[in-house]
Write a protein that holds these residues in place. Structure first.
Motif, PDB file in Angstrom:
ATOM      1  N   ASP A 178      74.909 -27.279  63.192  1.00  0.00           N
ATOM      2  CA  ASP A 178      76.243 -27.848  62.986  1.00  0.00           C
ATOM      3  C   ASP A 178      76.525 -28.949  64.000  1.00  0.00           C
ATOM      4  O   ASP A 178      77.382 -28.863  64.853  1.00  0.00           O
ATOM      5  N   ASP A 179      75.759 -30.019  63.884  1.00  0.00           N
ATOM      6  CA  ASP A 179      76.080 -31.228  64.625  1.00  0.00           C
ATOM      7  C   ASP A 179      75.762 -32.416  63.735  1.00  0.00           C
ATOM      8  O   ASP A 179      75.491 -32.256  62.547  1.00  0.00           O
ATOM      9  N   GLU A 180      75.810 -33.592  64.307  1.00  0.00           N
ATOM     10  CA  GLU A 180      75.669 -34.815  63.534  1.00  0.00           C
ATOM     11  C   GLU A 180      74.357 -34.813  62.753  1.00  0.00           C
ATOM     12  O   GLU A 180      74.327 -35.148  61.565  1.00  0.00           O
ATOM     13  N   GLU A 183      74.390 -32.364  59.800  1.00  0.00           N
ATOM     14  CA  GLU A 183      75.292 -32.769  58.723  1.00  0.00           C
ATOM     15  C   GLU A 183      74.745 -33.948  57.928  1.00  0.00           C
ATOM     16  O   GLU A 183      74.999 -34.073  56.742  1.00  0.00           O
ATOM     17  N   SER A 205      75.344 -22.635  58.407  1.00  0.00           N
ATOM     18  CA  SER A 205      75.013 -23.435  59.581  1.00  0.00           C
ATOM     19  C   SER A 205      74.812 -22.537  60.794  1.00  0.00           C
ATOM     20  O   SER A 205      75.147 -21.364  60.775  1.00  0.00           O
ATOM     21  N   TYR A 206      74.244 -23.099  61.823  1.00  0.00           N
ATOM     22  CA  TYR A 206      74.112 -22.382  63.089  1.00  0.00           C
ATOM     23  C   TYR A 206      74.464 -23.350  64.195  1.00  0.00           C
ATOM     24  O   TYR A 206      74.423 -24.566  64.003  1.00  0.00           O
ATOM     25  N   LYS A 207      74.818 -22.794  65.348  1.00  0.00           N
ATOM     26  CA  LYS A 207      75.196 -23.657  66.460  1.00  0.00           C
ATOM     27  C   LYS A 207      73.947 -24.090  67.213  1.00  0.00           C
ATOM     28  O   LYS A 207      72.985 -23.342  67.307  1.00  0.00           O
ATOM     29  N   ARG A 208      73.984 -25.314  67.729  1.00  0.00           N
ATOM     30  CA  ARG A 208      72.850 -25.801  68.483  1.00  0.00           C
ATOM     31  C   ARG A 208      72.507 -24.840  69.613  1.00  0.00           C
ATOM     32  O   ARG A 208      73.398 -24.356  70.303  1.00  0.00           O
ATOM     33  N   THR A 211      69.631 -18.699  68.688  1.00  0.00           N
ATOM     34  CA  THR A 211      68.293 -18.128  68.709  1.00  0.00           C
ATOM     35  C   THR A 211      68.095 -17.145  67.574  1.00  0.00           C
ATOM     36  O   THR A 211      66.993 -16.722  67.309  1.00  0.00           O
ATOM     37  N   ASP A 212      69.190 -16.772  66.928  1.00  0.00           N
ATOM     38  CA  ASP A 212      69.090 -15.725  65.924  1.00  0.00           C
ATOM     39  C   ASP A 212      69.615 -16.272  64.597  1.00  0.00           C
ATOM     40  O   ASP A 212      70.737 -16.760  64.521  1.00  0.00           O
ATOM     41  N   ALA A 215      71.658 -13.674  60.158  1.00  0.00           N
ATOM     42  CA  ALA A 215      72.805 -13.695  59.254  1.00  0.00           C
ATOM     43  C   ALA A 215      72.655 -14.818  58.232  1.00  0.00           C
ATOM     44  O   ALA A 215      72.910 -14.632  57.039  1.00  0.00           O
ATOM     45  N   GLN A 216      72.216 -16.000  58.723  1.00  0.00           N
ATOM     46  CA  GLN A 216      72.081 -17.149  57.828  1.00  0.00           C
ATOM     47  C   GLN A 216      71.057 -16.850  56.734  1.00  0.00           C
ATOM     48  O   GLN A 216      71.292 -17.131  55.557  1.00  0.00           O
TER      49      GLN A 216
END
Lengths: 389, 292, 356
Positions: A178-180, A183, A205-208, A211-212, A215-216
């Motif tokens: 979930d960054d530029e 996207e 999405s996942y955050k930068r 590590t896991d 869920a996604q």
């Protein structure tokens, strides 16, 4: 007290404004053309930035040994930015204003390029071939901005059409950072699916730095798709492949450029076998039979005292410098920003070396080539499987 | 339902890692009232040491693990002696800042090792790639190992605190340092011991994490998750840290599956804010009122 | 903790505690700041602009941490709110001259609201709550695409006034200089008002403050609101200086950088804020210089190492930062014949066991 501040402020502001108008083309003397660049030499992506710097210098040497450009030698001044947007702004301003560079070449990183672009545009300095897979460089086309690397969106468009046309896949899911960068990948996939009359079955999405991805992947598996598009870089690509293996889900994965790296194979092991990735340029190990590239790599090894091949971004530096030289040659002996732009627009089907598309620039086309290579991991190594124009 | 259980199990396994780090965090806090922001970096060092011994030096797994854990423990104890001992008596926030600084230094130290810097690496264990099936639920052997190891360590700690002299001394110090000193407990060695133990636990956490989530210089940010876990559990309660960590892992995992994107990343922090607003002393904490 | 030689009681509440000579020095600095763009290149003027912007953010932090004793690890959230609010309002057609104060006020209000849980929390719990808020705001900035432009970031409109582009380097420097001086002046006056003194009382002991009739909750709320207000201004200015904003600019790392700035500059002093800001901007350049001298060229460890060691060493040896050093040195010369060893020795308050 107050009025004196105001008058002083205005006076010096006017003075500074007057100072920027100049007689001669910035960065061009009778004997030299100065280019500026800013890459990460000390921060998180220094392992890419350092070989890029070497790439500029080696390319300049090779151009100069071949007689330079209309008798002028090329020099590239590289400033460190530590992959920090604030320092990148300062570096670019310094290159333009103190060092008076003719153009800014090969900035490393999309975020860096995005903050630098307004500055170069405002100061009327060409932004040349940043190593940033972002459409901002060439779409919409801007007078002074020239692109070499396809954006993540184009790469993932290629991935989508490959999955659709060649593999006959129809139910697409996507996991993106979930960054530029993520996207943009997402935008490319959605655009292509729209053209095909399809849409994403599930996107997550996942955050930068995550590590896991359980869920996604659980979400995508629940949606029962038959192709997983990834908007990932290096580590996350391997992580995604491992997660897929862990839940025992046999689905093909498609990733953009960042995945084409030996690190992905080292981290993922058997789990990344069969992974697809799409990139505008081939990795260095596949293009060493190109004479020019092999010579440059040889110089790199000599100068750095290392026996390892440089990072693949070394090729981005080389190709960018070759393109600049071509444009500047076309501009003729009287090199100004206007003549350079005209010269660039004469570049047609230009060959920057093996592993790239042929480069063409026009007034409406500011990206040299839209070609992407489809790559796949086969027996623990990246192999090229198709060229997509 | 299967889907739900699958998510819970996978949350528990990552939560166990949080719980171990939180345990180290709370241990130090109880013994020395130091809030240790460098705990994630200690974990990173532990994981890299494990990688060096296992992959580069190719030592047997058990031997490498023992060396890596002891080395990290010694490093932690050394940090306490050199940097935190002189800070005794300074305001708590000054000590917190010192640990933030130490965290940066540890990361820099890792960057200086050529085999560690700017590379992401992974430890392959004999378990890697195989899965354990519990009916319809699938869990990878590496994740199962995390849960089993955490259970063992927690039991070990329970015995240590209830049955050994040193464990009792640590409990005494955490209740009242002054009273413990009067009763003949050597509080200084207790605080060094706390750091030693915390270092060992975080190294274990790092080693357990290595096969499932890669080792890299910035993996220490995971340590930031341990702090919410500790707070949820009540900050000065060891069982609380375990429960808090696991709860956090499960919440993140469920939020990732059932809620819109974005919630899973901030689930930990929303949970902390809720706990802090409703029950500032945490789920297991005791309220201590300051006497004037 | 200035070493003021007091000659009257009024002195304690005066704007400049040492009277005329102090005015003189500040005027010299002001004059230097005003003529600096005539002598410095655009690049250095940009650096100075960043110093001024960080100084404004630092004032906000100093009020919270240095004067009220509330540790926040979420200052980046306030910077983000100020930046996004200002840019959003400008895109709605509001002029910068109105958007900036509106954004700053909005940030102030948000600060007061976010400060509410803080009324019950102290020390580490507060640090954690603010850190949590920082993460949440970062995530909101990434998700609320309509206002923020999401992860792809947003470009920042130029500031124009009377047909003149204010957001260019030199005019923008003067804009920041004016705002920085105004903020310093405003903050200095607040701090010598009853509010400021109540803040100091809360910092030193909230129970004691309560017992002499200070409304602790009100003071803490005010501190949060003021802090957010100043930080919001800085955020809006930073957005214009960078001309591009995205959520990844406002991370925990930025909050920690601001903390470092306050600690190195000197906690509990407005002057220290300016020192700290200058240091924060100069440090990367210094490190780059050092790197050029190293044989191997690049050394990625140097930056975090310098950052970390400085934090540790300052806390161990000079907790009052650069400002403390400056005061010691000037104090030494002022008291020349009377100076005794140990005059500036630190007192250790063994206020142990302040269980949070």
């Amino acid at each position: 007290m107050k009025p004196s501040i105001c008058t002083l402020a205005f006076a010096s502001a006017l003075l500074a404004g007057a100072g920027t108008a100049m007689a001669q083309t910035r960065g061009v003397t009778d004997t030299e053309i100065l280019l500026g660049s800013s890459v990460d030499l000390t921060g998180p992506v220094a392992s890419i930035g350092v070989p890029m710097k070497a790439g500029f210098e080696i390319a300049a040497e090779m151009i100069n040994e071949a007689g330079g450009i209309h008798g002028r030698k090329v020099r590239v001044l590289v400033e460190d930015n530590g992959y920090d947007t604030r320092r990148a702004i300062l570096a670019v301003q310094k290159l333009i204003n103190s060092d008076e560079a003719f153009g800014i070449i090969g900035l490393l990183g999309s975020a860096i390029t995005q903050v630098a672009l307004p500055i170069t545009t405002e100061q009327g300095v060409p932004m040349l071939f940043p190593a940033a897979p972002t459409h901002v460089v060439y779409d919409p086309p801007q007078e002074l901005s020239f692109g070499l690397v396809t954006g993540y969106d184009l790469q993932m468009e290629a991935a989508t059409s490959y999955a659709h046309d060649e593999l006959g896949l129809r139910k697409f899911c996507m996991m993106y950072q979930d960054d530029e960068s993520g996207e943009q990948s997402l935008a490319g996939v959605e655009r292509k699916l729209g053209e095909l009359g399809l849409s994403l079955v599930e996107k997550t999405s996942y955050k930068r730095g995550a590590t896991d991805y359980s869920a996604q992947f659980a979400r995508m598996k629940a949606a029962d798709c038959d192709a997983v598009m990834l908007g990932t870089i290096v580590r996350e690509t391997a992580g995604a492949a491992l997660e897929r293996e862990k839940i025992g889900w046999d689905v093909p994965l498609f990733a953009p450029q960042g995945a084409v790296s030996n690190a992905v194979i080292a981290l993922g092991g058997a789990a990344v076998e069969g992974l697809y990735a799409f990139t505008p340029s081939l990795p260095i190990s596949l293009v060493l039979d190109d004479e020019k590239i092999a010579a440059a790599v040889e110089r790199y090894k000599q100068q750095s005292g290392q026996d390892r091949n440089p990072d693949d971004y070394f090729l981005v530096s080389l190709a960018g410098m070759l393109l600049f030289a071509e444009g500047a040659r076309n501009a003729g002996p009287d090199l100004t920003v206007e003549s350079f732009v005209a010269g660039m627009e004469q570049v047609k089907d230009f060959d920057v070396g093996k592993g790239w598309g042929r480069m063409t620039f026009t007034a409406e086309r500011r990206l040299g080539s839209t070609k992407n290579f489809a790559m796949q991991v086969k027996d623990g190594a990246w192999a090229m499987i198709k060229e997509i124009d | 339902m299967v889907q739900f259980l699958q998510q819970v199990i996978s949350g528990v396994s990552i939560g166990c890692v949080y719980a171990l780090i939180a345990l180290g965090f709370v241990l130090i806090y109880k013994a020395t009232e130091t809030v240790n922001f460098a705990i994630g970096e200690l974990m990173m060092i532990g994981a890299f040491l494990g990688f060096t011994f296992i992959v580069i030096w190719s030592l047997p797994l058990w031997l490498a693990a023992i060396i890596a854990i002891s080395a990290t423990a010694l490093l932690a104890a050394m940090l306490e002696r050199v940097f935190l001992r002189p800070m005794v008596g300074e305001p708590a926030f000054a000590i917190l800042v010192v640990t933030i600084g130490l965290g940066f230094c540890l990361r820099a130290a890792a960057l200086m090792v050529p085999e560690w810097s700017s590379e992401t690496v992974r430890i392959f264990t004999p378990l890697s790639g195989s899965v354990v099936r519990l009916g319809p639920i699938v869990i990878s052997a590496d994740h199962a190992a995390v849960i089993v190891a955490t259970a063992l360590i927690v039991t070990g700690f329970f015995v240590f605190f209830k049955r050994t002299r040193m464990g009792l001394a640590m409990q005494a110090v955490s209740q009242s340092q002054l009273a413990a000193t009067y009763m003949g407990v050597r509080t200084r060695s207790v605080s060094t011991l706390a750091w030693l133990l915390a270092g060992a636990i975080t190294a274990v956490a790092g080693l357990l994490l290595a096969p499932i989530a890669f080792i890299h210089v910035n993996m220490g940010v995971l340590g930031l998750k341990a702090i919410p876990a500790a707070i949820i559990g009540g900050f000065s309660s060891l069982p609380g840290a375990i429960v808090g960590g696991i709860l956090l892992g499960v919440c993140e995992s469920l939020a990732g599956f059932y809620l819109p994107a974005g919630f899973s990343e901030v689930a930990a922090y929303i949970l902390v804010l809720v706990v802090l607003t409703i029950r500032p002393e945490g789920l297991f904490g005791e309220t201590i009122h300051k006497r004037v | 903790m200035r070493y003021v030689l007091r000659t009257s009681y009024r002195q304690d509440t005066r704007l400049f505690k040492e009277g005329l000579p102090q005015y003189g020095w500040y005027l010299v600095w002001l004059a230097l700041a005003l003529v600096a763009p005539l002598f410095l290149g655009v690049h250095l003027v940009s650096q100075l602009t960043f110093i001024l912007i960080f100084a404004i953010a630092g004032i906000g932090y100093q009020i919270l941490l240095g004067y009220t004793g509330l540790l926040s690890l979420g200052q980046a959230a306030f910077l983000a709110i100020g930046a996004y609010a200002c840019v959003f309002l400008e895109k709605q057609g509001l002029h910068f001259a109105l958007a900036l104060p509106a954004a700053a006020l909005l940030t102030g209000v948000v600060g007061a609201v976010l400060g509410l849980p803080a009324l019950r929390l102290k020390g580490l719990y507060l640090a954690m709550a603010t850190m949590a808020i920082g993460f949440i705001v970062e995530e909101v900035a990434a998700r609320w695409t309509f206002v923020t432009g999401g992860n792809s970031g947003a470009s920042v409109p130029r500031i124009e006034a009377f047909g003149y582009v204010l957001s260019r380097d030199v005019p923008f420097y003067f804009l920041c200089l004016a705002l920085c001086i105004a903020s310093l002046w405003f903050a200095a006056n607040i701090l010598r008002s009853p509010t400021g003194r109540a803040m100091a009382a809360v910092r030193d002991s909230d129970i004691a403050a309560q017992s002499i009739g200070v409304e602790v909750a009100q003071v803490k709320t005010k501190a949060f609101a003021l802090s957010a207000f100043f930080t919001g201004i800085a955020g809006a200015l930073m957005a214009h200086k960078l001309s591009f904003i995205s959520p990844e600019q406002f991370t925990l790392h930025l909050s920690i950088e601001l903390l470092l700035m306050i600690l190195i500059g000197g906690i509990g002093s407005l002057r220290g804020v300016v020192f700290g800001a200058a240091f924060l901007v100069a440090m990367p350049e210094l490190i780059a210089e050092i790197e050029r001298m190293l044989p191997g060229g690049s050394q990625p460890a140097l930056r975090p190492m310098a950052f970390g060691l400085l934090l540790v060493l300052v806390m161990l040896f000079e907790p009052r930062g650069i400002n403390g050093l400056v005061e010691k040195i000037t104090g030494y010369f002022r008291l020349m014949p009377l100076y005794r060893k140990g005059m500036f020795a630190r007192q250790r308050g063994f206020a142990k066991s302040e269980r949070w």
